[in-house]
Scaffold this motif. Structure first.
Motif, PDB file in Angstrom:
ATOM      1  N   ARG A   1       0.969  -1.136  -0.043  1.00 19.17           N
ATOM      2  CA  ARG A   1      -0.033  -0.149  -0.042  1.00 19.17           C
ATOM      3  C   ARG A   1       0.761   1.336  -0.098  1.00 19.17           C
ATOM      4  O   ARG A   1       0.384   2.287  -0.533  1.00 19.17           O
ATOM      5  CB  ARG A   1      -1.028   0.030   1.195  1.00 19.17           C
ATOM      6  N   PHE A   2       1.897   1.254   0.735  1.00 19.80           N
ATOM      7  CA  PHE A   2       3.020   2.269   0.672  1.00 19.80           C
ATOM      8  C   PHE A   2       4.027   2.115  -0.427  1.00 19.80           C
ATOM      9  O   PHE A   2       5.206   2.594  -0.256  1.00 19.80           O
ATOM     10  CB  PHE A   2       3.452   2.335   2.177  1.00 19.80           C
ATOM     11  N   GLY A   3       4.016   0.964  -1.248  1.00 20.32           N
ATOM     12  CA  GLY A   3       5.126   1.120  -2.163  1.00 20.32           C
ATOM     13  C   GLY A   3       6.227   0.256  -1.555  1.00 20.32           C
ATOM     14  O   GLY A   3       7.334   0.265  -2.165  1.00 20.32           O
ATOM     15  N   LEU A   4       6.184  -0.422  -0.510  1.00 19.47           N
ATOM     16  CA  LEU A   4       7.147  -1.279   0.061  1.00 19.47           C
ATOM     17  C   LEU A   4       7.179  -2.531  -0.160  1.00 19.47           C
ATOM     18  O   LEU A   4       6.048  -3.216  -0.574  1.00 19.47           O
ATOM     19  CB  LEU A   4       7.024  -1.010   1.760  1.00 19.47           C
ATOM     20  N   PRO A   5       8.381  -3.134  -0.037  1.00 23.91           N
ATOM     21  CA  PRO A   5       8.484  -4.467  -0.133  1.00 23.91           C
ATOM     22  C   PRO A   5       7.475  -5.560   0.596  1.00 23.91           C
ATOM     23  O   PRO A   5       7.642  -5.132   1.874  1.00 23.91           O
ATOM     24  CB  PRO A   5       9.993  -4.824  -0.088  1.00 23.91           C
ATOM     25  N   VAL A   6       7.132  -6.471   0.156  1.00 23.89           N
ATOM     26  CA  VAL A   6       6.202  -7.285   1.010  1.00 23.89           C
ATOM     27  C   VAL A   6       7.091  -8.451   1.557  1.00 23.89           C
ATOM     28  O   VAL A   6       6.923  -9.003   2.810  1.00 23.89           O
ATOM     29  CB  VAL A   6       5.086  -7.979   0.197  1.00 23.89           C
ATOM     30  N   GLN A   7       8.189  -8.855   0.629  1.00 21.69           N
ATOM     31  CA  GLN A   7       9.140 -10.018   0.931  1.00 21.69           C
ATOM     32  C   GLN A   7      10.077  -9.474   2.111  1.00 21.69           C
ATOM     33  O   GLN A   7      10.469  -8.593   2.202  1.00 21.69           O
ATOM     34  CB  GLN A   7       9.997 -10.463  -0.335  1.00 21.69           C
ATOM     35  N   ASP A   8      10.135 -10.412   3.121  1.00 20.08           N
ATOM     36  CA  ASP A   8      11.344 -10.090   4.158  1.00 20.08           C
ATOM     37  C   ASP A   8      12.632 -10.732   3.678  1.00 20.08           C
ATOM     38  O   ASP A   8      12.695 -11.819   3.492  1.00 20.08           O
ATOM     39  CB  ASP A   8      10.858 -11.151   5.554  1.00 20.08           C
ATOM     40  N   ASP A   9      13.579  -9.594   3.900  1.00 20.86           N
ATOM     41  CA  ASP A   9      14.718  -9.933   3.382  1.00 20.86           C
ATOM     42  C   ASP A   9      15.774 -10.551   4.331  1.00 20.86           C
ATOM     43  O   ASP A   9      16.869 -11.036   4.252  1.00 20.86           O
ATOM     44  CB  ASP A   9      15.569  -8.718   2.763  1.00 20.86           C
ATOM     45  N   GLY A  10      15.101 -10.450   5.594  1.00 23.10           N
ATOM     46  CA  GLY A  10      16.035 -11.156   6.860  1.00 23.10           C
ATOM     47  C   GLY A  10      16.908 -10.384   7.708  1.00 23.10           C
ATOM     48  O   GLY A  10      17.290 -10.783   8.643  1.00 23.10           O
ATOM     49  N   THR A  11      16.918  -9.035   7.067  1.00 23.65           N
ATOM     50  CA  THR A  11      17.942  -8.144   7.707  1.00 23.65           C
ATOM     51  C   THR A  11      17.101  -7.526   9.280  1.00 23.65           C
ATOM     52  O   THR A  11      16.053  -7.419   8.922  1.00 23.65           O
ATOM     53  CB  THR A  11      18.539  -7.063   7.036  1.00 23.65           C
ATOM     54  N   ARG A  12      17.799  -7.425   9.924  1.00 26.77           N
ATOM     55  CA  ARG A  12      16.973  -6.397  11.193  1.00 26.77           C
ATOM     56  C   ARG A  12      17.953  -5.345  11.751  1.00 26.77           C
ATOM     57  O   ARG A  12      18.128  -5.277  13.067  1.00 26.77           O
ATOM     58  CB  ARG A  12      16.625  -7.656  12.228  1.00 26.77           C
ATOM     59  N   GLU A  13      18.477  -4.683  10.893  1.00 30.22           N
ATOM     60  CA  GLU A  13      19.440  -3.844  11.334  1.00 30.22           C
ATOM     61  C   GLU A  13      19.109  -2.144  11.295  1.00 30.22           C
ATOM     62  O   GLU A  13      19.752  -1.326  11.402  1.00 30.22           O
ATOM     63  CB  GLU A  13      20.769  -3.839  10.348  1.00 30.22           C
ATOM     64  N   ASP A  14      17.667  -2.030  10.707  1.00 30.46           N
ATOM     65  CA  ASP A  14      17.254  -0.759  10.341  1.00 30.46           C
ATOM     66  C   ASP A  14      17.051   0.125  11.801  1.00 30.46           C
ATOM     67  O   ASP A  14      16.666  -0.264  12.776  1.00 30.46           O
ATOM     68  CB  ASP A  14      15.843  -0.941   9.972  1.00 30.46           C
ATOM     69  N   PRO A  15      17.996   1.402  11.670  1.00 30.99           N
ATOM     70  CA  PRO A  15      18.033   1.964  13.201  1.00 30.99           C
ATOM     71  C   PRO A  15      16.434   2.611  13.547  1.00 30.99           C
ATOM     72  O   PRO A  15      16.273   2.405  14.747  1.00 30.99           O
ATOM     73  CB  PRO A  15      18.666   3.501  12.726  1.00 30.99           C
ATOM     74  N   LEU A  16      15.768   3.015  12.460  1.00 30.86           N
ATOM     75  CA  LEU A  16      14.431   3.276  13.134  1.00 30.86           C
ATOM     76  C   LEU A  16      13.667   2.132  13.622  1.00 30.86           C
ATOM     77  O   LEU A  16      12.671   2.323  14.629  1.00 30.86           O
ATOM     78  CB  LEU A  16      13.579   3.801  11.890  1.00 30.86           C
ATOM     79  N   LEU A  17      13.709   1.183  13.167  1.00 30.37           N
ATOM     80  CA  LEU A  17      12.722  -0.057  13.450  1.00 30.37           C
ATOM     81  C   LEU A  17      13.116  -1.051  14.397  1.00 30.37           C
ATOM     82  O   LEU A  17      12.549  -1.783  15.042  1.00 30.37           O
ATOM     83  CB  LEU A  17      12.368  -0.745  12.241  1.00 30.37           C
ATOM     84  N   SER A  18      14.438  -1.096  14.665  1.00 30.46           N
ATOM     85  CA  SER A  18      15.137  -2.201  15.149  1.00 30.46           C
ATOM     86  C   SER A  18      15.163  -2.176  16.888  1.00 30.46           C
ATOM     87  O   SER A  18      15.664  -2.979  17.696  1.00 30.46           O
ATOM     88  CB  SER A  18      16.650  -2.432  14.765  1.00 30.46           C
ATOM     89  N   GLY A  19      14.775  -0.991  17.274  1.00 37.10           N
ATOM     90  CA  GLY A  19      14.808  -0.628  18.611  1.00 37.10           C
ATOM     91  C   GLY A  19      16.183   0.199  19.063  1.00 37.10           C
ATOM     92  O   GLY A  19      16.180   1.125  20.048  1.00 37.10           O
ATOM     93  N   THR A  20      17.060   0.415  18.187  1.00 40.12           N
ATOM     94  CA  THR A  20      18.245   1.436  18.188  1.00 40.12           C
ATOM     95  C   THR A  20      17.799   2.774  18.576  1.00 40.12           C
ATOM     96  O   THR A  20      18.260   3.550  19.479  1.00 40.12           O
ATOM     97  CB  THR A  20      19.088   1.291  16.732  1.00 40.12           C
ATOM     98  N   SER A  21      16.875   3.218  17.861  1.00 41.35           N
ATOM     99  CA  SER A  21      16.299   4.488  18.230  1.00 41.35           C
ATOM    100  C   SER A  21      15.427   4.703  19.613  1.00 41.35           C
ATOM    101  O   SER A  21      14.886   5.877  19.690  1.00 41.35           O
ATOM    102  CB  SER A  21      15.538   5.323  17.099  1.00 41.35           C
ATOM    103  N   ALA A  22      15.237   3.658  20.444  1.00 42.95           N
ATOM    104  CA  ALA A  22      14.394   3.802  21.551  1.00 42.95           C
ATOM    105  C   ALA A  22      14.877   5.025  22.414  1.00 42.95           C
ATOM    106  O   ALA A  22      13.959   5.629  23.045  1.00 42.95           O
ATOM    107  CB  ALA A  22      14.302   2.511  22.335  1.00 42.95           C
ATOM    108  N   PRO A  23      16.043   5.223  22.680  1.00 36.52           N
ATOM    109  CA  PRO A  23      16.499   6.325  23.423  1.00 36.52           C
ATOM    110  C   PRO A  23      15.701   7.771  23.002  1.00 36.52           C
ATOM    111  O   PRO A  23      15.530   8.591  23.812  1.00 36.52           O
ATOM    112  CB  PRO A  23      17.953   6.476  23.243  1.00 36.52           C
TER     113      PRO A  23
END
Length: 161
Positions: free
Chosen positions: A89-111
């Motif tokens: 719906r947002f033009g984003l990939p549906v397939q999971d590439d297996g990485t979990r290093e995105d700074p926004l989504l991985s919890g890194t930005s929690a502080p």
């Protein structure tokens, strides 16, 4: 100093720690959830974004983040009852590439989102918490009740006059 988003949180933290070194801050849409009246529900919504990312990948996580960011007003059970949005719906990939290093989504930005400004401290003169309304001519159609703007509005309302 002008700073936006997570940078605005960093600028506010710098101001709090070193007020003698910072004369003025314009904090544009700092994503500080703790100042919201629905802070616990906002944190719950943010946790759901992290879960979507961990369980389904980047596209699903970012789609969940976008849905959270576009939610109007305070979070309610209605928000949590919605199914996760389809990343396509947002033009984003549906397939999971297996990485979990995105700074926004991985919890890194929690502080950043969990930063707690001292609401009782006097805000130095010249500090602005910016929550622009946008304009149709400028192409900004984002509603001013969406989550990124609410933190700035709620904090600005508490500034000494």
């Amino acid at each position: 100093m002008f700073a936006s988003g997570g940078g605005a949180v960093a600028a506010l933290a710098l101001l709090a720690a070193h007020p003698e070194d910072v004369s003025q801050v314009v904090a544009h849409e700092p994503p500080i959830m703790g100042v919201l009246p629905d802070a616990e529900l906002a944190e719950r919504a943010n946790d759901a974004v992290g879960r979507a990312y961990q369980e389904r990948g980047w596209g699903a996580g970012l789609a969940a983040f976008l849905a959270m960011s576009m939610w109007q007003g305070e979070f309610t059970e209605e928000f949590f009852a919605q199914p996760l949005p389809n990343p396509a719906r947002f033009g984003l990939p549906v397939q999971d590439d297996g990485t979990r290093e995105d700074p926004l989504l991985s919890g890194t930005s929690a502080p950043v989102t969990s930063y707690q400004p001292d609401l009782e401290a006097r805000t130095p003169r010249g500090t602005v918490w910016s929550s622009p309304r946008g304009s149709r001519r400028g192409g900004d159609h984002r509603p001013h009740h969406a989550r990124p703007r609410r933190g700035a509005r709620h904090r600005a309302a508490r500034l000494p006059r």
